[in-house]
Write an enzyme that holds these catalytic residues in place. Structure first.
Site, PDB file in Angstrom:
ATOM      1  N   GLU A  53      -7.911 -63.800  64.537  1.00 33.95           N
ATOM      2  CA  GLU A  53      -8.074 -63.197  65.674  1.00 33.95           C
ATOM      3  C   GLU A  53      -8.778 -61.841  65.490  1.00 33.95           C
ATOM      4  OE1 GLU A  53      -4.703 -63.234  68.322  1.00 33.95           O
ATOM      5  OE2 GLU A  53      -5.570 -61.926  69.521  1.00 33.95           O
TER       6      GLU A  53
ATOM      7  N   ASP B 126       6.271 -65.525  53.797  1.00 31.90           N
ATOM      8  CA  ASP B 126       6.516 -66.692  54.706  1.00 31.90           C
ATOM      9  C   ASP B 126       6.729 -66.381  56.095  1.00 31.90           C
ATOM     10  OD1 ASP B 126       7.566 -68.705  56.166  1.00 31.90           O
ATOM     11  OD2 ASP B 126       9.095 -69.545  54.600  1.00 31.90           O
TER      12      ASP B 126
ATOM     13  N   HIS C 226     -11.151 -56.519  73.501  1.00 33.52           N
ATOM     14  CA  HIS C 226     -10.943 -57.733  72.900  1.00 33.52           C
ATOM     15  C   HIS C 226     -12.131 -58.374  72.830  1.00 33.52           C
ATOM     16  CE1 HIS C 226      -8.289 -61.319  71.997  1.00 33.52           C
ATOM     17  NE2 HIS C 226      -9.055 -61.859  72.612  1.00 33.52           N
TER      18      HIS C 226
ATOM     19  N   LYS D 213       4.491 -61.035  70.670  1.00 35.04           N
ATOM     20  CA  LYS D 213       3.513 -61.900  69.978  1.00 35.04           C
ATOM     21  C   LYS D 213       2.337 -60.883  69.498  1.00 35.04           C
ATOM     22  CE  LYS D 213      -0.582 -64.279  69.932  1.00 35.04           C
ATOM     23  NZ  LYS D 213      -2.124 -63.688  69.574  1.00 35.04           N
TER      24      LYS D 213
HETATM   25  C1  MEV Z   1      -3.337 -60.933  72.073  1.00 41.75           C
HETATM   26  O1  MEV Z   1      -3.367 -61.632  70.778  1.00 41.75           O
HETATM   27  C2  MEV Z   1      -1.974 -59.951  72.098  1.00 41.75           C
HETATM   28  C3  MEV Z   1      -1.667 -59.232  73.251  1.00 41.75           C
HETATM   29  O2  MEV Z   1      -1.630 -60.071  74.547  1.00 41.75           O
HETATM   30  C4  MEV Z   1      -0.507 -58.405  73.076  1.00 41.75           C
HETATM   31  C5  MEV Z   1       0.042 -57.797  74.232  1.00 41.75           C
HETATM   32  O3  MEV Z   1      -0.202 -58.227  75.524  1.00 41.75           O
HETATM   33  O4  MEV Z   1       0.958 -56.898  74.239  1.00 41.75           O
HETATM   34  C6  MEV Z   1      -2.952 -58.317  73.675  1.00 41.75           C
END
Ligand code: MEV
Length: 449
Positions: free
Chosen positions: A86, A296, A393, A280
């Site tokens: 990513e 793992d 991003h 996530k």
């Molecule tokens: C993107 O991979 C992860 C985010 O969405 C985490 C978040 O929103 O805290 C940027």
């Protein structure tokens, strides 16, 4: 062409497997064959190691291996290896590591390192009878597995505890032998599972040879398996600073920033839709280091998510406290890691990752990885409550878009310069790219066919 099934595929050589796939599924496409082979390592010995990690290997699958420098953890600086595809994850880890390096760094501690496993079984008599019997033979579980635990005991680990758990309120006749283990520098899955399987034999044998009634001798072992939920293998990492130090590069006052940040964490605590994305983002960082260090990541993820739901509703793994103008932000997450065994001694890149980190033991690696998760979450929430996430991003994603469009080195430079002070979107890049080449979008599609 009908897709053919196959018998004995695993017994074919690697070349023969590729040939079979090419003939049966790809109309003999030589380009595909070439592609698969072009990803083989040029050192046959290294390739053989990879081939033997799994069954039916035909090639390798590349994931970028990046470095996030400047992680100051308990007054020691680390350059952290991360394996992830990513675009923005390593950039965010690096940026936020440097941010916190300039504010005293991360403080991390391992709370506990206990792992757990169960023999799940059905028994049909009175619980009190089983409990009395269990207490009378409990010592045998330890004694009769002494051979299996000898090496681990020499390293300071072994079996910590064995309990009988009555689960009959949830499921008729269902009981567990729940055992706790210390596995030192090993993740310990094989160690734990071998011992649990031995426990089940001991249980069955002791029941068989007991003076209990024939009905009470009857037991059905359902399964023996470690649990990937290890709430007692726990690490905690924290950062703190005065709120005035948080707002560099933002348009918000320290109070506004602190309030928004606090509310964002609160939203993640009470709202599972947000908590899932929030966590996530934490695992973006955690998984990348877990993979680079040969651990793992499925086990670490599964455990983290269960822990996030331990209070009855899925919630944030990070926490914030703002008192008297001081910002404290921390993560508490279980993490059953190993620094010996598994891939750690085999995969050349994994070996390198451990070397780069100064050959940490399991507890040290837990601390490093928890700090990366915290940095990642801080960066994400900071962006979310200030600029929005897309700015950083999409900047990182820009190169992927240019690559997809087949941009030359010169075009790449021009496009990067153009977007240095603009919001990047897929459409905006495609529009600019077409204008730069003096072509329509249709012509672009034809060029890239
Ligand atoms: C993107 O991979 C992860 C985010 O969405 C985490 C978040 O929103 O805290 C940027």
């Amino acid at each position: 062409m009908t897709k053919k099934s196959v018998k004995g595929f695993s017994k074919l050589s690697k070349e023969a497997k590729i040939e079979w796939i090419a003939n049966e599924y790809l109309d003999g496409d030589e380009e595909c064959v070439g592609l698969l082979k072009s990803y083989w390592h040029n050192d046959a010995k290294v390739q053989k190691i990879h081939d033997e990690f799994i069954e039916n290997t035909i090639s390798n699958f590349y994931v970028p291996f990046g470095i996030a420098p400047n992680f100051l953890i308990n007054n020691e600086i680390f350059c952290v290896p991360m394996a992830i595809e990513e675009s923005s994850v390593v950039a965010a880890a690096s940026k936020n590591a440097t941010f916190w390096m300039n504010r005293g760094g991360f403080k991390a501690e391992v709370v506990s390192t206990t792992k757990v496993g169960h023999v799940h079984f059905a028994w049909y008599g009175e619980y009190e009878t089983l409990l009395g019997f269990f207490e009378s033979i409990k010592h045998k579980f330890v004694e009769q597995t002494n051979d299996l635990t000898e090496n681990m005991r020499k390293r300071g680990g072994g079996i910590l505890d064995i309990q009988l758990v009555n689960k009959t309120d949830d499921e008729p006749n269902y009981y567990q032998l729940m055992a706790k283990f210390e596995t030192c520098e090993a993740m310990g899955a094989n160690f734990i599972n071998s011992i649990l399987e031995e426990f089940s034999k001991i249980l069955q044998g002791e029941l068989e040879n007991s003076d209990l009634s024939e009905a009470d001798k009857k037991v059905m072992v359902i399964m023996c398996i470690l649990s990937n939920y290890t709430p007692e293998c726990l690490v905690r990492a924290e950062v703190s600073c005065p709120i005035e130090s948080l707002t560099e590069g933002t348009d918000l006052s320290p109070e506004e920033f602190a309030k928004k940040f606090e509310q964002a964490i609160h939203v993640a605590k009470i709202e599972p839709y947000r908590a899932t994305t929030h966590n996530k983002g934490i695992f973006n960082g955690i998984d990348a280091v877990v993979i680079a260090t040969g651990n793992d990541f499925r086990a670490i993820e599964a455990c983290g998510h269960t822990y996030a739901a331990k209070d009855g509703s899925y919630s944030s793994l990070t926490h914030v406290d703002i008192t008297n103008g001081n910002f404290r932000f921390w993560i508490e997450v279980p993490m059953a890691l190993g620094t010996i065994g598994g891939l750690t001694a085999l995969h050349p890149m994994v070996k390198f990752a451990h070397q780069l980190l100064g050959k940490p033991n399991a507890a040290q690696l837990m601390k490093i990885i928890a700090c990366v998760g915290l940095a990642q979450n801080f960066g994400a929430v900071r962006s979310l409550v200030t600029t929005g996430i897309q700015k950083g991003h999409m900047k990182m994603h820009l190169l992927n878009i240019i690559n997809q469009l087949g941009g030359t080195a010169e075009e790449r430079k021009i496009i990067k310069d153009h977007f240095s002070d603009k919001v990047v979107s897929h459409k905006a890049v495609v529009d600019y790219f077409c204008a730069l080449r003096g072509i329509t979008q249709e012509e672009l599609q034809n060029q890239n066919k």
